[in-house]
Design an enzyme around this catalytic site. Structure first.
Site, PDB file in Angstrom:
ATOM      1  NE  ARG A  88      -2.924   0.090   3.000  1.00  0.00           N
ATOM      2  CZ  ARG A  88      -3.396   0.011   4.566  1.00  0.00           C
ATOM      3  NH1 ARG A  88      -3.788  -0.350   5.325  1.00  0.00           N
ATOM      4  NH2 ARG A  88      -3.444   1.498   4.604  1.00  0.00           N
ATOM      5  CG  HIS A 132     -19.390   7.057   4.251  1.00  0.00           C
ATOM      6  ND1 HIS A 132     -19.238   5.487   4.179  1.00  0.00           N
ATOM      7  CD2 HIS A 132     -20.763   6.310   5.546  1.00  0.00           C
ATOM      8  CE1 HIS A 132     -20.037   4.428   4.755  1.00  0.00           C
ATOM      9  NE2 HIS A 132     -20.827   5.127   5.578  1.00  0.00           N
ATOM     10  CD  GLU A 197     -23.615   9.043  -1.724  1.00  0.00           C
ATOM     11  OE1 GLU A 197     -22.432   9.189  -3.148  1.00  0.00           O
ATOM     12  OE2 GLU A 197     -23.839   8.041  -1.573  1.00  0.00           O
TER      13      GLU A 197
HETATM   14  C1  GRF Z   1     -21.293   6.310  -3.809  1.00  0.00           C
HETATM   15  O1  GRF Z   1     -22.617   6.440  -2.577  1.00  0.00           O
HETATM   16  C2  GRF Z   1     -20.239   6.738  -2.367  1.00  0.00           C
HETATM   17  O2  GRF Z   1     -21.214   7.166  -1.090  1.00  0.00           O
HETATM   18  C3  GRF Z   1     -19.341   6.005  -1.622  1.00  0.00           C
HETATM   19  O3  GRF Z   1     -19.034   4.937  -3.186  1.00  0.00           O
HETATM   20  C4  GRF Z   1     -20.658   5.126  -3.659  1.00  0.00           C
HETATM   21  C5  GRF Z   1     -19.373   5.762  -5.195  1.00  0.00           C
HETATM   22  O4  GRF Z   1     -20.857   6.151  -6.423  1.00  0.00           O
HETATM   23  N1  GRF Z   1     -17.648   6.167  -1.446  1.00  0.00           N
HETATM   24  P1  GRF Z   1     -20.295   6.895  -7.512  1.00  0.00           P
HETATM   25  O5  GRF Z   1     -18.980   6.274  -8.612  1.00  0.00           O
HETATM   26  O6  GRF Z   1     -19.674   7.903  -7.503  1.00  0.00           O
HETATM   27  O7  GRF Z   1     -21.429   6.466  -8.257  1.00  0.00           O
END
Ligand code: GRF
Length: 241
Positions: A88, A132, A197
């Site tokens: 990593r 998230h 989001e």
């Molecule tokens: C989203 O639900 C985000 O919250 C999580 O991973 C997903 C990514 O979705 N961390 P995308 O690739 O942006 O459509």
């Protein structure tokens, strides 16, 4: 968490001191998949008056659809396949190299499915954020829509937060609440959360572009808002059942 204490006491964003809103905020986005949140950030930069630019999209997965989204918008992309590295640490150093060469001010994780080392987190201290699909600190980790359903909570949502060395534990910048409705499964709930989001991630990046995000004693404050509501308080109206 090693880096947090001394920086937080200063109550500002020392790693962003080179940045001032007199020039566009340079954003690097890390993805592993579809990149719908990436698209929301691209749209913010291209279709609004916010002075921000996605200067690099970095993926650890060569086939990630988000790379196509970036290319369609003329944004440089970089694939760094984690499986080609010994560990990593070496992988993260390669990513740091790519992001620093692109001169990013802010690193946004958007569905990036690798754990980051303390080296990476420390390098981008207070300029590394994540989205998230749950209301942190509830339900960190993976499969969180199902975990929310299994727990029987009435609300879930989305959280944008600073990244620290823990798993989804950094200071919270903004959240949106989403109701859990009768008959929901993880997909239905996930789609409802994803909509939010796409609303709050650009909102937070816009706050960074205006230099309005501060860490005070481990909590985030949104400053200089005038009449604007605090991002942490913004919430969509409840949909009718
Ligand atoms: C989203 O639900 C985000 O919250 C999580 O991973 C997903 C990514 O979705 N961390 P995308 O690739 O942006 O459509």
């Amino acid at each position: 968490m090693l880096w947090r204490e001394p920086l937080m006491k200063k109550g500002r964003l020392p790693s962003l001191t080179d940045y001032s809103p007199s020039r566009p905020l340079r954003i690097g986005v890390l993805i592993s998949g579809g990149g719908s949140n990436l698209q929301a950030l691209i749209d913010l930069c291209q279709n609004s008056s916010i002075a921000a630019e996605v200067v690099l999209v970095l993926s650890n997965v060569e086939t990630a659809y988000g790379l196509e989204r970036a290319q369609k918008s003329g944004i440089p992309t970089l694939v760094i396949d984690h499986s080609r590295f010994e560990g990593r640490e070496a992988f993260d150093r390669a990513m740091i190299d790519g992001l620093d060469k692109a001169g990013v001010d802010l690193v946004c994780l958007a569905g990036f499915m690798r754990l980051l080392t303390p080296t990476f987190v420390g390098h981008y201290a207070q300029r590394l954020i994540n989205i998230h699909p749950a209301l942190l600190p509830s339900f960190p980790g993976l499969h969180v829509q199902q975990k929310a359903l299994d727990a029987g909570v009435r609300f879930s949502g989305a959280t944008v937060h600073f990244v620290d060395e823990g798993m989804d534990t950094g200071p919270i910048i903004a959240q949106a609440v989403v109701p859990i409705l009768p008959g929901d499964d993880a997909n239905a709930l996930g789609a409802r959360i994803l909509k939010q989001e796409h609303r709050i991630y650009p909102l937070v990046v816009a706050l960074f572009a205006r230099n309005r995000v501060r860490l005070e004693g481990g909590r985030v404050e949104i400053v200089d808002g005038g009449q604007e509501p605090d991002a942490a308080l913004l919430n969509p109206p409840m949909p009718s059942p």
